[in-house]
Write a protein that holds these residues in place. Sequence first.
Motif, PDB file in Angstrom:
ATOM      1  N   ILE A   3       0.869  -1.181   0.000  1.00 37.16           N
ATOM      2  CA  ILE A   3       0.000   0.000   0.000  1.00 37.16           C
ATOM      3  C   ILE A   3       0.902   1.226   0.000  1.00 37.16           C
ATOM      4  O   ILE A   3       1.859   1.301   0.775  1.00 37.16           O
ATOM      5  N   TYR A   4       0.588   2.184  -0.894  1.00 36.73           N
ATOM      6  CA  TYR A   4       1.345   3.418  -0.936  1.00 36.73           C
ATOM      7  C   TYR A   4       0.457   4.532  -1.469  1.00 36.73           C
ATOM      8  O   TYR A   4      -0.238   4.354  -2.466  1.00 36.73           O
ATOM      9  N   ALA A   5       0.475   5.664  -0.794  1.00 36.43           N
ATOM     10  CA  ALA A   5      -0.236   6.850  -1.284  1.00 36.43           C
ATOM     11  C   ALA A   5       0.401   8.092  -0.690  1.00 36.43           C
ATOM     12  O   ALA A   5       0.790   8.104   0.474  1.00 36.43           O
ATOM     13  N   ASP A  69       0.101  19.262   5.687  1.00 32.54           N
ATOM     14  CA  ASP A  69      -0.144  19.550   4.273  1.00 32.54           C
ATOM     15  C   ASP A  69       0.177  18.334   3.411  1.00 32.54           C
ATOM     16  O   ASP A  69      -0.376  18.186   2.318  1.00 32.54           O
ATOM     17  N   HIS A  70       1.071  17.477   3.882  1.00 29.61           N
ATOM     18  CA  HIS A  70       1.511  16.328   3.089  1.00 29.61           C
ATOM     19  C   HIS A  70       1.816  15.161   4.021  1.00 29.61           C
ATOM     20  O   HIS A  70       2.436  15.341   5.063  1.00 29.61           O
ATOM     21  N   MET A  71       1.360  13.976   3.636  1.00 22.95           N
ATOM     22  CA  MET A  71       1.645  12.757   4.388  1.00 22.95           C
ATOM     23  C   MET A  71       1.853  11.624   3.403  1.00 22.95           C
ATOM     24  O   MET A  71       1.383  11.687   2.264  1.00 22.95           O
ATOM     25  N   ILE A  72       2.500  10.574   3.848  1.00 20.72           N
ATOM     26  CA  ILE A  72       2.659   9.369   3.046  1.00 20.72           C
ATOM     27  C   ILE A  72       2.191   8.183   3.881  1.00 20.72           C
ATOM     28  O   ILE A  72       2.505   8.091   5.066  1.00 20.72           O
ATOM     29  N   VAL A  73       1.435   7.310   3.245  1.00 20.26           N
ATOM     30  CA  VAL A  73       1.040   6.059   3.893  1.00 20.26           C
ATOM     31  C   VAL A  73       1.628   4.932   3.052  1.00 20.26           C
ATOM     32  O   VAL A  73       1.566   4.964   1.830  1.00 20.26           O
ATOM     33  N   GLN A  74       2.282   3.986   3.734  1.00 19.65           N
ATOM     34  CA  GLN A  74       2.852   2.851   3.027  1.00 19.65           C
ATOM     35  C   GLN A  74       2.980   1.656   3.958  1.00 19.65           C
ATOM     36  O   GLN A  74       3.106   1.821   5.165  1.00 19.65           O
ATOM     37  N   SER A  75       2.871   0.511   3.379  1.00 22.74           N
ATOM     38  CA  SER A  75       3.089  -0.711   4.149  1.00 22.74           C
ATOM     39  C   SER A  75       3.447  -1.837   3.211  1.00 22.74           C
ATOM     40  O   SER A  75       3.296  -1.754   2.029  1.00 22.74           O
TER      41      SER A  75
END
Length: 75
Positions: A3-5, A69-75
């Motif tokens: 998962i990445y966004a 303002d900016h975040m990243i989600v990843q697993s």
Amino acid sequence: MAIYAEIQKLDEDSGHVRYGYIDIDGVERTLLLDKAAETITLESGSEDMLYRAVARKIASAWLNGLVPDHMIVQS
């Protein structure tokens, strides 16, 4: 499954914050954080695993007093 966004704050007013991210198909999806109700609703797209991961990331930041303002989600 990976998962990445990258999540971007699109706009904010006194009651709401709108966030956007792009899914694996290249489609921009948006979510709305209601500050008073402390809820996140999906404005476009479907409620899939990526949406839930993005919503959790936003909720976690909000509960810690942040509206990045900016975040990243990843697993």
